[in-house]
Enzyme design. Structure first.
Site, PDB file in Angstrom:
ATOM      1  N   GLY A  28       0.955  -1.117  -0.006  1.00  0.00           N
ATOM      2  CA  GLY A  28      -0.191   0.069  -0.085  1.00  0.00           C
ATOM      3  C   GLY A  28       0.788   1.218   0.236  1.00  0.00           C
ATOM      4  O   GLY A  28       2.030   1.325   0.433  1.00  0.00           O
ATOM      5  N   CYS A  29       0.341   2.444  -0.458  1.00  0.00           N
ATOM      6  CA  CYS A  29       1.237   3.330  -0.589  1.00  0.00           C
ATOM      7  C   CYS A  29       1.492   4.118   0.578  1.00  0.00           C
ATOM      8  O   CYS A  29       2.740   4.630   0.946  1.00  0.00           O
ATOM      9  CB  CYS A  29       0.474   4.749  -1.333  1.00  0.00           C
ATOM     10  SG  CYS A  29      -1.232   4.958  -0.917  1.00  0.00           S
ATOM     11  N   TYR A  30       0.720   4.171   1.632  1.00  0.00           N
ATOM     12  CA  TYR A  30       1.179   4.904   3.074  1.00  0.00           C
ATOM     13  C   TYR A  30       1.951   3.851   3.570  1.00  0.00           C
ATOM     14  O   TYR A  30       2.764   4.127   4.517  1.00  0.00           O
ATOM     15  CB  TYR A  30      -0.310   5.005   3.786  1.00  0.00           C
ATOM     16  CG  TYR A  30      -0.951   6.402   3.598  1.00  0.00           C
ATOM     17  CD1 TYR A  30      -0.604   7.589   3.587  1.00  0.00           C
ATOM     18  CD2 TYR A  30      -2.366   6.350   3.239  1.00  0.00           C
ATOM     19  CE1 TYR A  30      -1.216   8.739   3.657  1.00  0.00           C
ATOM     20  CE2 TYR A  30      -3.192   7.360   2.991  1.00  0.00           C
ATOM     21  CZ  TYR A  30      -2.577   8.597   3.366  1.00  0.00           C
ATOM     22  OH  TYR A  30      -3.479   9.761   3.006  1.00  0.00           O
ATOM     23  N   ALA A  31       1.635   2.621   3.363  1.00  0.00           N
ATOM     24  CA  ALA A  31       2.352   1.429   4.047  1.00  0.00           C
ATOM     25  C   ALA A  31       3.703   1.672   3.930  1.00  0.00           C
ATOM     26  O   ALA A  31       4.541   1.510   4.737  1.00  0.00           O
ATOM     27  CB  ALA A  31       1.789   0.275   3.509  1.00  0.00           C
TER      28      ALA A  31
END
Length: 336
Positions: A145-148
């Site tokens: 995931g991007c935030y991840a």
């Protein structure tokens, strides 16, 4: 002729960024592109910034359209990848940019996403210890995931080094609007977003279990913010230290990335900003210790469509296909 690749969900922002990268990749040839509502349109109509691929026509997203590829990128909404992947031949390698195969725990999937849990694939973050070999040996990889990825790269070395308490992590991260996808949504209209900064999914964002799974954090407070920009993520990650620390101690832990082509610990005094990563597969990091609380602070910047999605997917695909890992990717952003 290189490897034949297909992009399912090619009409979206992540799909478009994938195609931009693939158009310049010397070893990967775009054989098939598919879409849902855009099926029947040409790429020139959907992505006018990709003239070298303009003549390709988007097919319906069906297994038959993808089955002849050497590798398929699934750039589909969360929950849409699992059924399609299950119908593809075992001989086809897959990188899933959605969340369907990231989480090991079925209860975490049910809590944050809902619906049936499809099971976990090899996690696609090459910079984690041992991950490169696992990705290279895999036929199915779950992209991050991007935030991840922005948070994991900042936090994982600190917990691994024993200097950050895994039960006291706080993250505040701002993302550009492309992180919400290309579908029309009233709150993403320019007149709503410009000149505004707003939190969303406060205390319940779906990337929390992914971050905990990858870093070993046991308690994570995460506040995402919608920022008035098209792309980019700036994450500020703080954690309680396990002992008194200096900024140099934290930077020493992050020096584990010294030989990584896409993760850059900036010189002391230089702080990450999203514009410097635009169009690149890079993550920029900086660290300090809060003068008042003593908490560790690491700031991380990525392009959410680059290292947060399409660039990361190409990096994983390179490893899976035996291509040099950085092929077709850049560490340099664009400016202004």
């Amino acid at each position: 002729m290189g490897f034949r690749v297909a992009v399912a969900g090619a009409s979206g922002y992540a799909g478009g960024e994938l195609l931009r990268l693939l158009a310049g990749h010397p070893d990967l040839d775009v054989a098939t592109v598919t879409g849902h509502g855009s099926a029947g349109a040409t790429l020139g109509e959907v992505h006018p910034h990709l003239p070298t691929l303009a003549g390709l026509t988007l097919a319906p997203t069906e297994p038959a359209a993808l089955a002849d590829a050497d590798l398929v990128f699934l750039a589909l909404p969360h929950g849409a990848s699992a059924a399609l992947a299950a119908d593809l031949p075992d001989t086809v390698k897959i990188v899933d940019l959605g969340a369907d195969h990231r989480l090991h725990a079925a209860d975490a999937w049910a809590r944050y996403y809902g619906g049936p849990h499809a099971g976990a694939w090899t996690y696609g973050l090459p910079e984690l210890p041992g991950a490169r070999a696992r990705i290279a040996a895999a036929d199915r990889v779950a992209n991050t995931g991007c935030y991840a990825v922005a948070t994991i790269l900042a936090l994982a070395p600190l917990i691994a080094a024993g200097i950050a308490a895994p039960d006291d992590v706080v993250v505040v991260a701002a993302s550009g609007t492309s992180g919400a996808g290309r579908s029309l949504k009233a709150h993403l209209l320019g007149s709503q977003v410009m000149g505004d900064l707003s939190p969303y999914k406060v205390g319940a964002h779906q990337h929390v279990p992914e971050i905990k799974q990858a870093t070993g954090a046991t308690s994570l407070s995460f506040t995402p913010l919608l920022a008035p920009m098209p792309r980019g993520i700036l994450a500020t990650v703080t954690a309680r230290p396990t002992r008194p620390l200096t900024a140099a101690d934290v930077r020493d832990a992050l020096a584990t990335y010294a030989d990584e082509p896409f993760v850059h610990l900036l010189p002391e005094g230089a702080w990450p900003h999203t514009g410097a990563t635009l169009g690149a597969n890079s993550c920029h990091l900086q660290a300090t210790v809060d003068a008042d609380s003593g908490r560790i602070i690491v700031t991380s910047a990525i392009d959410n469509l680059g290292k947060g999605a399409a660039g990361q997917a190409v990096q994983c695909a390179n490893l899976m296909l035996g291509v040099p890992e950085s092929t077709g990717l850049t560490t340099n952003g664009t400016a202004p």
